[in-house]
Design a protein around this motif. Structure first.
Motif, mmCIF file in Angstrom:
data_model
loop_
_atom_site.group_PDB
_atom_site.id
_atom_site.type_symbol
_atom_site.label_atom_id
_atom_site.label_comp_id
_atom_site.label_asym_id
_atom_site.label_seq_id
_atom_site.Cartn_x
_atom_site.Cartn_y
_atom_site.Cartn_z
ATOM 1 N N GLU A 56 0.821 -1.214 0.000
ATOM 2 C CA GLU A 56 0.000 0.000 0.000
ATOM 3 C C GLU A 56 0.856 1.265 0.000
ATOM 4 O O GLU A 56 0.473 2.291 -0.532
ATOM 5 N N HIS A 82 0.729 -2.322 -13.617
ATOM 6 C CA HIS A 82 0.446 -0.931 -13.979
ATOM 7 C C HIS A 82 -1.018 -0.671 -14.298
ATOM 8 O O HIS A 82 -1.486 0.431 -14.127
ATOM 9 N N GLU A 83 -1.742 -1.675 -14.746
ATOM 10 C CA GLU A 83 -3.151 -1.405 -15.052
ATOM 11 C C GLU A 83 -4.031 -1.443 -13.809
ATOM 12 O O GLU A 83 -5.226 -1.173 -13.862
ATOM 13 N N LYS A 84 -3.413 -1.797 -12.670
ATOM 14 C CA LYS A 84 -4.151 -1.762 -11.401
ATOM 15 C C LYS A 84 -3.646 -0.636 -10.506
ATOM 16 O O LYS A 84 -4.229 -0.346 -9.471
ATOM 17 N N GLY A 85 -2.502 -0.047 -10.897
ATOM 18 C CA GLY A 85 -1.916 0.997 -10.056
ATOM 19 C C GLY A 85 -1.380 0.427 -8.759
ATOM 20 O O GLY A 85 -1.545 1.005 -7.693
ATOM 21 N N CYS A 111 4.017 1.491 -1.168
ATOM 22 C CA CYS A 111 5.078 1.514 -2.179
ATOM 23 C C CYS A 111 4.675 2.386 -3.370
ATOM 24 O O CYS A 111 3.586 2.241 -3.916
ATOM 25 N N THR A 112 5.585 3.304 -3.766
ATOM 26 C CA THR A 112 5.342 4.162 -4.933
ATOM 27 C C THR A 112 6.044 3.646 -6.185
ATOM 28 O O THR A 112 5.926 4.236 -7.246
ATOM 29 N N GLY A 113 6.817 2.587 -6.044
ATOM 30 C CA GLY A 113 7.504 2.023 -7.206
ATOM 31 C C GLY A 113 8.777 2.743 -7.596
ATOM 32 O O GLY A 113 9.200 2.677 -8.750
ATOM 33 N N CYS A 114 9.442 3.412 -6.652
ATOM 34 C CA CYS A 114 10.598 4.254 -7.011
ATOM 35 C C CYS A 114 11.883 3.468 -7.227
ATOM 36 O O CYS A 114 12.836 3.976 -7.798
ATOM 37 N N PHE A 137 2.072 -1.357 -6.763
ATOM 38 C CA PHE A 137 3.502 -1.629 -6.767
ATOM 39 C C PHE A 137 3.799 -2.558 -5.601
ATOM 40 O O PHE A 137 3.398 -2.281 -4.472
#
Lengths: 158, 615
Positions: free
Chosen positions: A10, A43-46, A12-15, A48
């Motif tokens: 929840e 990515h299609e669920k947003g 995680c921003t994927g950085c 990470f």
């Protein structure tokens, strides 16, 4: 006290700062391709999701290794690959149900998370606390606290 | 260290890919990315070249920090002569593609010539080859990215590609990487399309080193702490994204509305960050799913959004019922306020189409706004639009035109000309809200005076990212100046322009400059890169890059007469808000600016200035 990596997708921003830190600690260069922790982007669920070895107690990789190159670090609970013993047979990569032991073609050895001798760099590098290093007996504490708060709020309004 | 010290030169006419060493003397003078690639470009390309001819070149370039753990250090830029402007173009993108290029061992890829038929460049570390893209030509950015990953059976490949709009010559086509990050402005994707280059796909596993690891980690960590502790980069941007600005700029009286007829939009709240967070009736979920980060970014301003499944745009089209790159402030403004449309889902849909087919929502929305004004004034008719009622405020007109522009079809092909050519075509060039052919972004320069000078002098045509004086004039960063006053803005614009050129040349995101000054950046570059890098040296690099770009534009045929704003902004006063009664005072700022730059009154750098900067 033994500790565990605790991952909260929840937050995680994927950085990929975790992958940068992990690869630098292990390879002395920034190289996400050589990181022991991977962040998956749905990515299609947003979503990470960071993922790495959970250090199973009865570790499939350790039991499968024919040359005893994977051993238990009793202090941290980590299963450690010894490069001087590993013959690169990859049996552990088949045995691991989670895919978190992988072969490194550049060295001919397998690599996996070793908890950085009890100071995991990924957790230190995470800017949002999506990866933390907490009491191994209480990895559920944050979730319990969140639900406790919700329960309490429900009672208060009841 | 930091630099890969290696360039890939791809000759599309000959079908060859060759390595060459990076010119380290130039790296010491131009740093990387924007600066260094522009140096290569101006040395190799005739300034008079037709942007769409094979003689134009296109460079994808990383900065020395790209791929390191410095916050936001995943950037790359696309440098070429812009299809929209005919000026030097440099469009910067985040996502994960820049890091992959550096990890494959390249500072830059220089594309020359034109392929006989559509191709894509595939790079697996040292192996670089051109591959037939016949089966991908005519497909979207999204499908191209998926197709390449599937073909090579490697989901970890990173792809930058053009959509159908770039193939069809829409003048403001982008290069899009990672599905929804874009080198967005000036038509860099249009140039790529003219070269028959559909995509660049990279898998890089070599790693990126730094000069002094201990010092670099310390400097990078200090930089991250500054970002985390800053109200804009630590709170505002992660929570609300750039959309935090919508209501702020509207209240400032600087939200260009309906082709700059007005400076405030009554529908601003409906298309703001606050609206994106409100649960909707149909499913109780908000438009915004979550924030997301580009490579290495500890700010994470990116928006991931969904469209209401009951909305007319997607109800019958499940392929758009996904989470994808949502509205940033510029897109929300251009697709919304500039066209008078306040339907958040329609804007989000149009934004998805911009990403899917690879074109710039700023130039698109602004051009639609200009077309709407011409339609309402009767200069464009239903016959021209193919029956689309192009009225201000019509969501349906916006989304229909977005799809047509994506495919380069019908009236969409005319919107794809950009506002300058479109307004000339219909006999009203004064209605194009642009400088050097590029449409204004989301700040009205009557209410934020410095932005008028920013737009007029931007080397790539009207742009907010060349000197974001909004930071000072509205947000008070680094110190507050009065947005309604033109005094002192010449110096402010020059300072922002020079510093920004450094950020753009280093491999980091310009958004860090809300919190970082060059005092925060210099230690990171100095620890990572060969040589010594002080604030003073970096400022000189910034000023050198600015003059290099200006020289190219002058040689391309631009003059001081092109450093001007449309009459609407300098003659028609703002009607409402704090700037009511004001026009932009460009004529007061421009001469002072030329003088501060060390340029002649005609906007040409003097010999003294050039020799001081080693040009």
């Amino acid at each position: 006290m033994q500790k565990s990596l605790n991952i909260d997708p929840e937050k995680c921003t994927g950085c990929l700062q975790c992958e940068l830190a992990c690869s630098y600690d292990n390879e002395s260069v920034f190289n996400p391709a050589k990181s022991r922790i991977k962040v998956f982007s749905f990515h299609e669920k947003g979503r990470f999701v960071p993922y790495t070895c959970t250090q199973c107690d009865e570790a499939w990789c350790m039991h499968a290794c024919p040359v005893d190159a994977i051993t238990l670090d009793k202090a941290t609970g980590a299963k450690i690959v010894h490069d001087n013993l590993c013959v690169g047979c990859k049996v552990c990569t088949i045995a691991c149900p989670f895919g978190t032991v992988n072969y490194n073609a550049d060295t001919g050895k397998v690599v996996k998370c070793d908890l950085c001798e009890g100071e995991p760099e990924c957790a230190k590098a995470c800017p949002t606390d999506a990866i933390t290093y907490v009491d191994a007996n209480w990895t559920g504490l944050d979730k319990m606290r969140a639900w406790a708060e919700k329960t309490d709020a429900g009672q208060a309004t009841a | 260290m930091a630099w890969a010290k290696n360039i890939l030169r791809v000759n599309l006419t000959e079908g060859t890919c060759k390595n060459e060493p990076l010119n380290m003397e130039w790296a010491d003078k131009y740093l990387g990315q924007r600066g260094l690639a522009t140096k290569y470009f101006v040395e190799e390309v005739d300034p008079k070249v037709d942007p769409l001819s094979p003689d134009n070149k296109l460079i994808m370039a990383t900065g020395p920090l790209t791929g390191t753990c410095a916050s936001t250090a995943g950037r790359y830029s696309v440098i070429t002569k812009g299809a929209l402007t005919g000026a030097i173009a440099c469009s910067n993108s985040g996502g994960f593609f820049g890091n992959e290029m550096k990890n494959a061992g390249y500072d830059m890829i220089i594309f020359e010539g034109k392929a006989k038929s559509p191709v894509y460049l595939f790079i697996d570390n040292d192996d670089a080859k051109l591959v037939d893209a016949g089966d991908m030509w005519g497909t979207s950015v999204w499908d191209t990215e998926d197709a390449i990953k599937q073909k090579h059976q490697d989901p970890q490949i990173r792809v930058a590609s053009i959509g159908v709009s770039g193939e069809k010559g829409v003048k403001y086509a982008c290069v899009v990487n990672d599905y929804h990050r874009a080198a967005g402005r000036s038509g860099v994707g249009t140039v790529m399309g003219a070269k028959n280059l559909k995509a660049v796909a990279i898998r890089g596993t070599k790693g990126v080193g730094v000069k002094d690891a201990g010092r670099f980690f310390e400097a990078a960590a200090a930089g991250k702490a500054v970002l985390a502790g800053n109200a804009v980069t630590g709170e505002g941007l992660p929570a609300f994204g750039t959309q935090v600005l919508m209501n702020v700029i509207n209240e400032t009286g600087a939200l260009p509305t309906r082709n700059h007829r007005d400076v405030q939009f009554d529908g601003a709240h409906s298309i703001s960050a606050e609206a994106m967070a409100e649960p909707r009736e149909s499913d109780g979920k908000p438009n915004l799913v979550r924030n997301s980060a580009c490579f290495g970014c500890t700010i994470a301003c990116g928006r991931i959004s969904t469209i209401d499944r009951t909305h007319y745009t997607v109800a019958e089209r499940p392929q758009y019922q996904i989470a994808s790159g949502g509205l940033e402030y510029e897109a929300a403004w251009a697709l919304g306020a500039a066209t008078g449309v306040d339907d958040l889902d329609a804007l989000t849909f149009a934004n998805f189409i911009c990403n899917e087919q690879g074109y710039d929502p700023i130039s698109f929305g602004a051009t639609v706004g200009a077309a709407m004004e011409m339609y309402e004034d009767g200069y464009i008719t239903d016959k021209d639009t193919g029956g689309i009622e192009l009225k201000f405020g019509s969501a349906k007109a916006l989304t229909d035109i977005a799809e047509l522009t994506g495919r380069g079809e019908g009236f969409g092909a005319e919107i794809g000309l950009g506002s300058k050519l479109l307004c000339e075509k219909y006999g009203h060039p004064e209605l194009s809200m642009s400088v050097k052919g590029q449409e204004f972004p989301a700040y009205d320069s009557r209410g934020i005076q410095g932005m008028g000078l920013t737009y007029a002098t931007s080397n790539r045509g009207a742009c907010h990212l060349r000197s974001y004086t909004v930071a000072s004039e509205v947000l008070g960063i680094p110190e507050k100046t009065d947005p309604l006053v033109s005094d002192g803005k010449a110096g402010l614009v020059k300072a922002f322009q020079d510093a920004t050129a450094v950020f753009d040349s280093a491999g980091i995101c310009v958004f860090t400059s809300f919190a970082w000054s060059l005092e925060d950046v210099a230690p990171q570059i100095d620890a990572a890169c060969d040589g010594e890098w002080s604030v003073e040296k970096l400022l000189e690099v910034g000023e050198r890059v600015w003059n290099l770009e200006r020289n190219f534009n002058n040689a391309a045929g631009f003059t001081a007469a092109d450093d001007k704003l449309p009459e609407r902004l300098v003659k028609d006063a703002a009607k409402t808000g704090p700037a009511k009664g004001l026009t932009n005072q460009l004529d007061k700022m421009l001469p002072e600016y030329y003088q501060l730059r060390g340029w002649t009154p005609d906007g040409v750098p003097t010999n003294e200035t050039l020799s001081r900067l080693g040009l």
